[in-house]
Structure formats: structure tokens, C-alpha cells
Scaffold this motif. Structure first.
Motif, PDB file in Angstrom:
ATOM      1  N   GLY A   1     -44.152  19.135  18.923  1.00  0.00           N
ATOM      2  CA  GLY A   1     -44.437  18.899  20.659  1.00  0.00           C
ATOM      3  C   GLY A   1     -44.834  17.427  21.097  1.00  0.00           C
ATOM      4  N   TYR A   2     -44.494  16.621  19.939  1.00  0.00           N
ATOM      5  CA  TYR A   2     -44.491  15.067  20.259  1.00  0.00           C
ATOM      6  C   TYR A   2     -43.488  14.633  21.020  1.00  0.00           C
ATOM      7  CZ  TYR A   2     -46.731  10.268  19.286  1.00  0.00           C
ATOM      8  OH  TYR A   2     -47.180   9.025  19.394  1.00  0.00           O
ATOM      9  N   TYR A   3     -43.553  14.363  22.283  1.00  0.00           N
ATOM     10  CA  TYR A   3     -42.388  13.897  23.128  1.00  0.00           C
ATOM     11  C   TYR A   3     -42.646  12.537  23.576  1.00  0.00           C
ATOM     12  CZ  TYR A   3     -38.644  14.280  26.321  1.00  0.00           C
ATOM     13  OH  TYR A   3     -37.392  13.830  27.156  1.00  0.00           O
ATOM     14  N   ALA A   4     -41.829  11.649  23.037  1.00  0.00           N
ATOM     15  CA  ALA A   4     -42.132  10.017  23.509  1.00  0.00           C
ATOM     16  C   ALA A   4     -40.865   9.185  23.541  1.00  0.00           C
ATOM     17  CB  ALA A   4     -42.995   9.471  22.151  1.00  0.00           C
ATOM     18  N   ALA A   5     -41.327   8.320  24.139  1.00  0.00           N
ATOM     19  CA  ALA A   5     -40.403   7.018  24.354  1.00  0.00           C
ATOM     20  C   ALA A   5     -40.850   5.684  23.988  1.00  0.00           C
ATOM     21  CB  ALA A   5     -39.629   7.045  25.621  1.00  0.00           C
ATOM     22  N   PHE A   6     -40.073   5.012  23.657  1.00  0.00           N
ATOM     23  CA  PHE A   6     -40.677   3.470  23.287  1.00  0.00           C
ATOM     24  C   PHE A   6     -39.563   2.399  23.790  1.00  0.00           C
ATOM     25  CE2 PHE A   6     -41.383   6.831  20.131  1.00  0.00           C
ATOM     26  CZ  PHE A   6     -42.420   6.456  19.317  1.00  0.00           C
ATOM     27  N   VAL A   7     -40.391   1.170  24.050  1.00  0.00           N
ATOM     28  CA  VAL A   7     -39.665   0.187  24.704  1.00  0.00           C
ATOM     29  C   VAL A   7     -40.259  -1.194  23.945  1.00  0.00           C
ATOM     30  CG1 VAL A   7     -38.815   1.207  26.721  1.00  0.00           C
ATOM     31  CG2 VAL A   7     -41.000  -0.124  26.583  1.00  0.00           C
ATOM     32  N   TYR A   8     -39.721  -1.931  23.903  1.00  0.00           N
ATOM     33  CA  TYR A   8     -40.086  -3.556  23.366  1.00  0.00           C
ATOM     34  C   TYR A   8     -40.412  -4.191  24.605  1.00  0.00           C
ATOM     35  CZ  TYR A   8     -38.531  -2.849  18.675  1.00  0.00           C
ATOM     36  OH  TYR A   8     -38.498  -2.317  17.214  1.00  0.00           O
ATOM     37  N   ASP A   9     -41.506  -4.775  24.873  1.00  0.00           N
ATOM     38  CA  ASP A   9     -42.024  -5.472  26.148  1.00  0.00           C
ATOM     39  C   ASP A   9     -41.153  -7.077  26.042  1.00  0.00           C
ATOM     40  OD1 ASP A   9     -43.518  -7.051  24.572  1.00  0.00           O
ATOM     41  OD2 ASP A   9     -45.372  -6.718  25.591  1.00  0.00           O
TER      42      ASP A   9
ATOM     43  N   ASN B   1     -43.605  -6.256  21.883  1.00  0.00           N
ATOM     44  CA  ASN B   1     -44.590  -5.606  21.485  1.00  0.00           C
ATOM     45  C   ASN B   1     -44.029  -4.284  21.799  1.00  0.00           C
ATOM     46  OD1 ASN B   1     -47.384  -7.001  21.207  1.00  0.00           O
ATOM     47  ND2 ASN B   1     -46.624  -7.733  23.170  1.00  0.00           N
ATOM     48  N   ASN B   2     -44.350  -3.161  21.041  1.00  0.00           N
ATOM     49  CA  ASN B   2     -43.696  -1.762  20.950  1.00  0.00           C
ATOM     50  C   ASN B   2     -44.465  -0.992  21.921  1.00  0.00           C
ATOM     51  OD1 ASN B   2     -42.361   0.547  20.207  1.00  0.00           O
ATOM     52  ND2 ASN B   2     -43.392   0.966  18.265  1.00  0.00           N
ATOM     53  N   VAL B   3     -44.302  -0.614  23.028  1.00  0.00           N
ATOM     54  CA  VAL B   3     -44.695   0.066  24.000  1.00  0.00           C
ATOM     55  C   VAL B   3     -44.344   1.828  24.224  1.00  0.00           C
ATOM     56  CG1 VAL B   3     -45.742   0.097  26.621  1.00  0.00           C
ATOM     57  CG2 VAL B   3     -45.274  -2.194  25.451  1.00  0.00           C
ATOM     58  N   GLU B   4     -45.293   2.502  23.973  1.00  0.00           N
ATOM     59  CA  GLU B   4     -44.820   4.112  23.984  1.00  0.00           C
ATOM     60  C   GLU B   4     -45.548   4.584  24.957  1.00  0.00           C
ATOM     61  OE1 GLU B   4     -45.668   7.564  20.682  1.00  0.00           O
ATOM     62  OE2 GLU B   4     -46.117   5.633  20.405  1.00  0.00           O
ATOM     63  N   ALA B   5     -44.840   5.651  25.421  1.00  0.00           N
ATOM     64  CA  ALA B   5     -45.515   6.600  26.329  1.00  0.00           C
ATOM     65  C   ALA B   5     -45.248   8.003  25.499  1.00  0.00           C
ATOM     66  CB  ALA B   5     -44.676   6.828  27.802  1.00  0.00           C
ATOM     67  N   VAL B   6     -46.205   8.710  25.686  1.00  0.00           N
ATOM     68  CA  VAL B   6     -46.185  10.099  24.834  1.00  0.00           C
ATOM     69  C   VAL B   6     -46.772  11.077  25.431  1.00  0.00           C
ATOM     70  CG1 VAL B   6     -48.353   9.469  23.367  1.00  0.00           C
ATOM     71  CG2 VAL B   6     -46.639  11.083  22.564  1.00  0.00           C
ATOM     72  N   TRP B   7     -46.140  12.173  25.425  1.00  0.00           N
ATOM     73  CA  TRP B   7     -46.334  13.579  26.149  1.00  0.00           C
ATOM     74  C   TRP B   7     -46.770  14.588  24.891  1.00  0.00           C
ATOM     75  CZ3 TRP B   7     -43.344  18.096  27.322  1.00  0.00           C
ATOM     76  CH2 TRP B   7     -44.015  19.177  28.023  1.00  0.00           C
ATOM     77  N   TYR B   8     -47.935  15.144  24.937  1.00  0.00           N
ATOM     78  CA  TYR B   8     -48.014  16.357  23.819  1.00  0.00           C
ATOM     79  C   TYR B   8     -47.839  17.618  24.423  1.00  0.00           C
ATOM     80  CZ  TYR B   8     -50.421  12.548  21.689  1.00  0.00           C
ATOM     81  OH  TYR B   8     -50.887  11.290  21.491  1.00  0.00           O
ATOM     82  N   ASP B   9     -46.622  18.290  24.161  1.00  0.00           N
ATOM     83  CA  ASP B   9     -46.014  19.455  24.344  1.00  0.00           C
ATOM     84  C   ASP B   9     -46.933  20.530  23.579  1.00  0.00           C
ATOM     85  OD1 ASP B   9     -44.802  21.873  25.201  1.00  0.00           O
ATOM     86  OD2 ASP B   9     -42.659  21.007  25.134  1.00  0.00           O
ATOM     87  N   TYR B  10     -47.913  21.079  24.010  1.00  0.00           N
ATOM     88  CA  TYR B  10     -48.846  21.743  23.052  1.00  0.00           C
ATOM     89  C   TYR B  10     -48.159  23.468  22.934  1.00  0.00           C
ATOM     90  CZ  TYR B  10     -52.520  18.491  23.184  1.00  0.00           C
ATOM     91  OH  TYR B  10     -53.041  17.290  22.864  1.00  0.00           O
ATOM     92  N   ARG B  11     -47.111  23.782  24.154  1.00  0.00           N
ATOM     93  CA  ARG B  11     -46.180  24.790  23.970  1.00  0.00           C
ATOM     94  C   ARG B  11     -45.456  24.863  22.802  1.00  0.00           C
ATOM     95  NH1 ARG B  11     -43.347  24.741  29.235  1.00  0.00           N
ATOM     96  NH2 ARG B  11     -43.573  22.669  28.643  1.00  0.00           N
ATOM     97  N   LYS B  12     -44.946  23.727  22.346  1.00  0.00           N
ATOM     98  CA  LYS B  12     -43.907  23.669  21.477  1.00  0.00           C
ATOM     99  C   LYS B  12     -44.705  23.733  20.081  1.00  0.00           C
ATOM    100  CE  LYS B  12     -39.741  21.111  20.213  1.00  0.00           C
ATOM    101  NZ  LYS B  12     -38.483  21.973  20.399  1.00  0.00           N
ATOM    102  N   ALA B  13     -45.860  23.076  20.199  1.00  0.00           N
ATOM    103  CA  ALA B  13     -46.526  23.084  18.820  1.00  0.00           C
ATOM    104  C   ALA B  13     -47.211  24.266  18.378  1.00  0.00           C
ATOM    105  CB  ALA B  13     -47.934  22.010  19.211  1.00  0.00           C
ATOM    106  N   LYS B  14     -47.230  25.356  19.107  1.00  0.00           N
ATOM    107  CA  LYS B  14     -47.735  26.625  18.586  1.00  0.00           C
ATOM    108  C   LYS B  14     -46.718  27.274  17.752  1.00  0.00           C
ATOM    109  CE  LYS B  14     -50.977  27.092  22.225  1.00  0.00           C
ATOM    110  NZ  LYS B  14     -51.594  27.799  23.161  1.00  0.00           N
TER     111      LYS B  14
END
Length: 122
Positions: A97-105, A109-122
Motif C-alpha cells: 500500500g506504499y504509493y509514492a513518487a520521487f523527484v530531485y530538487d 535532494n531526494n523529495v518524496e510524496a507518499v500515500w499509505y493505501d491501507y486498503r491495499k495493505a490488508k
């Protein structure tokens, strides 16, 4: 709990413009500034800062998104603001359920946005 953190930048104006654009989809706004330091607020606290330093040793920072769409909007905005792709939006093997994207500034610097999809984790 972490109260705030910061990443080093070499070109303050360029990096400030990048973070204003890249973090907007996540609800962050640039709300404080002291000399060559800028603080960003997510509606609760000014918990993220950038500051001019030399030399810059790139770091990693992750911002929690509230949805898959926010991760995708962050990635798109960060690339449009001059970031370099370091991982398109998608599920990762780090955790179910770890849904993320990464960019370099602009400084790598490695900048990430993450959303935790708890439905998928079950």
C-alpha cells in the motif's frame, strides 16, 4: 514526533520557487522567511524549512499525501518546477500500500510524496 526539519539549498530563490510549486498540491504554503531560510506550513505547523548552505550534501525527505491523486499532482508540479524525476508515481515494495513518487530538487535532494493505501495493505 518531529516538530520540523530542513534541507540545504545552494540557490535560495530558485529552490524557494521550486518548493512553493512542488509542495502546493500537498497543502503546503511558504509562510515564514528569515534571511536565506524559508519555512513552509501545512495548515498546522511550519514544519519544513529550506536554508542556503554551501556545500550542499543532498538529503532525502518524504511528505505524507492524503491521497493517490495528491502524490501524482506533487510529481507533476515538481517536474514542472524544474525537478528531475527519480521515480514516477506508483506502488513500491517497501510496504503493501506504499504509493509514492520521487523527484530531485535543484540541489539533488531526494523529495518524496507518499500515500499509505491501507486498503491495499490488508
Amino acid at each position: 514526533m518531529i516538530a520540523h526539519t530542513s534541507v540545504p539549498v545552494s540557490d535560495f530563490a530558485k529552490s524557494k520557487a521550486f518548493y512553493i510549486a512542488a509542495l502546493a498540491p500537498l497543502g503546503y504554503r511558504n509562510n515564514m522567511e528569515y534571511d536565506d531560510d524559508a519555512g513552509f506550513n501545512d495548515g498546522k505547523n511550519t514544519d519544513f524549512w529550506i536554508g542556503r548552505k554551501s556545500p550542499v550534501v543532498p538529503e532525502h525527505i518524504a511528505f505524507e499525501a492524503s491521497s493517490r491523486k495528491q502524490v501524482e499532482e506533487f510529481h507533476k508540479a515538481a517536474l514542472a518546477a524544474g525537478g528531475k524525476d527519480n521515480g514516477k508515481p506508483g506502488y513500491r515494495d517497501y510496504w503493501p500500500g506504499y504509493y509514492a513518487a520521487f523527484v530531485y530538487d535543484p540541489d539533488g535532494n531526494n523529495v518524496e510524496a507518499v500515500w499509505y493505501d491501507y486498503r491495499k495493505a490488508k
